[in-house]
Design a protein around this motif. Structure first.
Motif, PDB file in Angstrom:
ATOM      1  N   SER A  55       0.807  -1.349   0.045  1.00  0.00           N
ATOM      2  CA  SER A  55      -0.081   0.044   0.073  1.00  0.00           C
ATOM      3  C   SER A  55       0.779   1.324  -0.097  1.00  0.00           C
ATOM      4  N   TRP A  56       1.715   1.249   0.771  1.00  0.00           N
ATOM      5  CA  TRP A  56       2.683   2.597   0.931  1.00  0.00           C
ATOM      6  C   TRP A  56       3.463   2.862  -0.290  1.00  0.00           C
ATOM      7  N   ASP A  57       4.243   1.691  -0.701  1.00  0.00           N
ATOM      8  CA  ASP A  57       5.024   1.738  -1.933  1.00  0.00           C
ATOM      9  C   ASP A  57       4.413   2.505  -3.130  1.00  0.00           C
ATOM     10  N   HIS A  58       3.145   1.923  -3.363  1.00  0.00           N
ATOM     11  CA  HIS A  58       2.375   2.196  -4.301  1.00  0.00           C
ATOM     12  C   HIS A  58       1.430   3.360  -4.315  1.00  0.00           C
ATOM     13  N   LYS A  59       1.384   3.736  -3.019  1.00  0.00           N
ATOM     14  CA  LYS A  59       0.280   4.737  -2.577  1.00  0.00           C
ATOM     15  C   LYS A  59      -1.057   4.508  -2.960  1.00  0.00           C
ATOM     16  N   LYS A  60      -1.530   3.074  -2.345  1.00  0.00           N
ATOM     17  CA  LYS A  60      -2.708   2.748  -2.820  1.00  0.00           C
ATOM     18  C   LYS A  60      -3.668   2.384  -1.841  1.00  0.00           C
ATOM     19  N   ASN A  61      -4.957   3.184  -1.822  1.00  0.00           N
ATOM     20  CA  ASN A  61      -5.705   2.887  -0.897  1.00  0.00           C
ATOM     21  C   ASN A  61      -6.835   1.757  -1.558  1.00  0.00           C
ATOM     22  N   PRO A  62      -7.731   1.112  -0.754  1.00  0.00           N
ATOM     23  CA  PRO A  62      -8.275   1.461   0.731  1.00  0.00           C
ATOM     24  C   PRO A  62      -7.112   0.570   1.494  1.00  0.00           C
ATOM     25  N   VAL A  63      -7.406   0.981   2.753  1.00  0.00           N
ATOM     26  CA  VAL A  63      -6.378   0.290   3.915  1.00  0.00           C
ATOM     27  C   VAL A  63      -7.310  -1.240   3.944  1.00  0.00           C
ATOM     28  N   THR A  64      -6.650  -2.265   4.129  1.00  0.00           N
ATOM     29  CA  THR A  64      -7.044  -3.326   3.952  1.00  0.00           C
ATOM     30  C   THR A  64      -6.566  -4.304   5.195  1.00  0.00           C
ATOM     31  N   TYR A 167      -0.765 -16.972  15.870  1.00  0.00           N
ATOM     32  CA  TYR A 167      -1.886 -17.633  14.838  1.00  0.00           C
ATOM     33  C   TYR A 167      -2.785 -16.585  14.420  1.00  0.00           C
ATOM     34  N   GLU A 168      -3.096 -15.632  15.208  1.00  0.00           N
ATOM     35  CA  GLU A 168      -3.833 -14.343  14.996  1.00  0.00           C
ATOM     36  C   GLU A 168      -2.938 -13.124  14.897  1.00  0.00           C
ATOM     37  N   PRO A 169      -3.202 -12.442  14.229  1.00  0.00           N
ATOM     38  CA  PRO A 169      -2.456 -10.969  14.508  1.00  0.00           C
ATOM     39  C   PRO A 169      -2.301 -10.238  15.661  1.00  0.00           C
ATOM     40  N   LEU A 170      -1.405  -9.511  16.015  1.00  0.00           N
ATOM     41  CA  LEU A 170      -1.285  -8.615  17.395  1.00  0.00           C
ATOM     42  C   LEU A 170      -2.616  -7.642  17.384  1.00  0.00           C
ATOM     43  N   PRO A 171      -3.234  -7.624  18.659  1.00  0.00           N
ATOM     44  CA  PRO A 171      -4.142  -6.619  18.625  1.00  0.00           C
ATOM     45  C   PRO A 171      -3.922  -5.171  17.947  1.00  0.00           C
ATOM     46  N   GLY A 172      -2.545  -4.597  18.317  1.00  0.00           N
ATOM     47  CA  GLY A 172      -2.251  -3.483  17.875  1.00  0.00           C
ATOM     48  C   GLY A 172      -2.219  -3.000  16.458  1.00  0.00           C
ATOM     49  N   VAL A 173      -1.839  -4.282  15.641  1.00  0.00           N
ATOM     50  CA  VAL A 173      -2.054  -4.320  14.146  1.00  0.00           C
ATOM     51  C   VAL A 173      -3.434  -4.211  13.703  1.00  0.00           C
ATOM     52  N   VAL A 174      -4.249  -4.900  14.509  1.00  0.00           N
ATOM     53  CA  VAL A 174      -5.738  -4.924  13.906  1.00  0.00           C
ATOM     54  C   VAL A 174      -6.147  -3.628  14.207  1.00  0.00           C
ATOM     55  N   SER A 175      -5.825  -3.054  15.474  1.00  0.00           N
ATOM     56  CA  SER A 175      -6.316  -1.588  15.762  1.00  0.00           C
ATOM     57  C   SER A 175      -6.109  -0.680  14.710  1.00  0.00           C
ATOM     58  N   VAL A 176      -4.733  -0.406  14.261  1.00  0.00           N
ATOM     59  CA  VAL A 176      -4.486   0.320  13.468  1.00  0.00           C
ATOM     60  C   VAL A 176      -5.136   0.363  11.742  1.00  0.00           C
ATOM     61  N   LEU A 177      -4.933  -0.820  11.530  1.00  0.00           N
ATOM     62  CA  LEU A 177      -5.597  -1.291  10.267  1.00  0.00           C
ATOM     63  C   LEU A 177      -7.197  -1.014  10.190  1.00  0.00           C
ATOM     64  N   THR A 178      -7.816  -1.145  11.367  1.00  0.00           N
ATOM     65  CA  THR A 178      -9.395  -0.882  11.507  1.00  0.00           C
ATOM     66  C   THR A 178      -9.626   0.605  11.681  1.00  0.00           C
ATOM     67  N   ARG A 179      -8.899   1.180  12.578  1.00  0.00           N
ATOM     68  CA  ARG A 179      -8.841   2.550  12.991  1.00  0.00           C
ATOM     69  C   ARG A 179      -8.986   3.586  11.700  1.00  0.00           C
ATOM     70  N   TYR A 180      -7.927   3.268  10.894  1.00  0.00           N
ATOM     71  CA  TYR A 180      -7.399   4.341   9.828  1.00  0.00           C
ATOM     72  C   TYR A 180      -8.161   4.111   8.385  1.00  0.00           C
ATOM     73  N   ASN A 181      -8.584   5.233   7.667  1.00  0.00           N
ATOM     74  CA  ASN A 181      -9.116   4.614   6.534  1.00  0.00           C
ATOM     75  C   ASN A 181      -8.348   4.832   5.048  1.00  0.00           C
ATOM     76  N   ASP A 182      -7.134   5.673   5.508  1.00  0.00           N
ATOM     77  CA  ASP A 182      -6.344   6.300   4.494  1.00  0.00           C
ATOM     78  C   ASP A 182      -4.678   5.936   4.820  1.00  0.00           C
ATOM     79  N   ILE A 183      -4.060   5.428   3.720  1.00  0.00           N
ATOM     80  CA  ILE A 183      -2.626   4.993   3.982  1.00  0.00           C
ATOM     81  C   ILE A 183      -1.845   5.978   4.603  1.00  0.00           C
ATOM     82  N   GLU A 184      -2.055   7.044   4.476  1.00  0.00           N
ATOM     83  CA  GLU A 184      -1.323   8.206   4.885  1.00  0.00           C
ATOM     84  C   GLU A 184      -1.457   8.276   6.514  1.00  0.00           C
TER      85      GLU A 184
END
Length: 201
Positions: A55-64, A167-184
């Motif tokens: 996402s960041w290399d290609h400046k591509k949304n959405p956040v997934t 076996y599951e992603p860390l809560p902090g990772v899930v939180s960031v990818l859920t909270r923000y809607n833009d790659i910036e």
């Protein structure tokens, strides 16, 4: 045959949703013609590394976040790409987990950030780490078990190889990818974790 302690690394979840039709379809496609788990694992790795845009290399949304969203949109940060790779591997009966490195950032006022990658269990090899983040100048990543070819090396003070395989992603990772809607916004708020007491250098 997978041993009991690996069973959790074969299960679907809300994030590693390999039971989603779009993931199941890609899983079958990638396995065609393969005769060994290693062949399947390498094909899945190369697909996520080379065909899913960072996402960041290609400046591509959405956040997934979920494997199915990464596949449908064709983009994801390193964490999301690792969710997709884990899903493709698990769906093919290959145990796969999530790993993290803590690396120096130095951007946007962030001293460190977590980088996400995978571990895959292969017979005769055991756990093998692979990083499908995506290639860029100066950062190579290949699938060459049992030799790991990772793009990032932990060297600087405060950096660390987190030894766990989740076996599951860390809560902090899930939180960031859920909270923000833009790659910036994601890039300015990458997850980090306290590693004092182990791994600091």
């Amino acid at each position: 045959m997978c041993t009991t302690h690996l069973s959790r690394y074969l299960e679907p979840s809300s994030v590693i949703d390999f039971d989603h039709p779009v993931v199941a379809r890609k899983t079958r496609e990638l396995a065609v013609g393969c005769t060994t788990d290693r062949e399947i694992a390498e094909r899945c790795f190369l697909f996520v590394r080379d065909q899913i845009l960072h996402s960041w290399d290609h400046k591509k949304n959405p956040v997934t976040l979920t494997a199915s969203d990464v596949l449908r949109h064709g983009t994801g940060f390193c964490y999301a790409k690792s969710h997709l790779l884990a899903a493709l591997l698990r769906a093919n009966g290959i145990p796969a987990g999530l790993c993290y490195q803590r690396l120096v950032s130095g951007e946007f006022g962030q001293p460190f950030f977590l980088h996400g990658l995978n571990a895959v269990w292969l017979e005769g090899c055991g756990w093998y780490r692979a990083d499908a983040r995506g290639l860029k100048p100066g950062h190579d990543a290949s699938f060459t078990p049992p030799v790991e070819m990772l793009p990032y090396t932990v060297r600087a003070p405060g950096e660390a190889e987190l030894p766990e395989i989740w076996y599951e992603p860390l809560p902090g990772v899930v939180s960031v990818l859920t909270r923000y809607n833009d790659i910036e916004d994601v890039r300015r708020n990458l997850p980090d974790i306290e590693v004092a007491g182990f791994g600091d250098r």
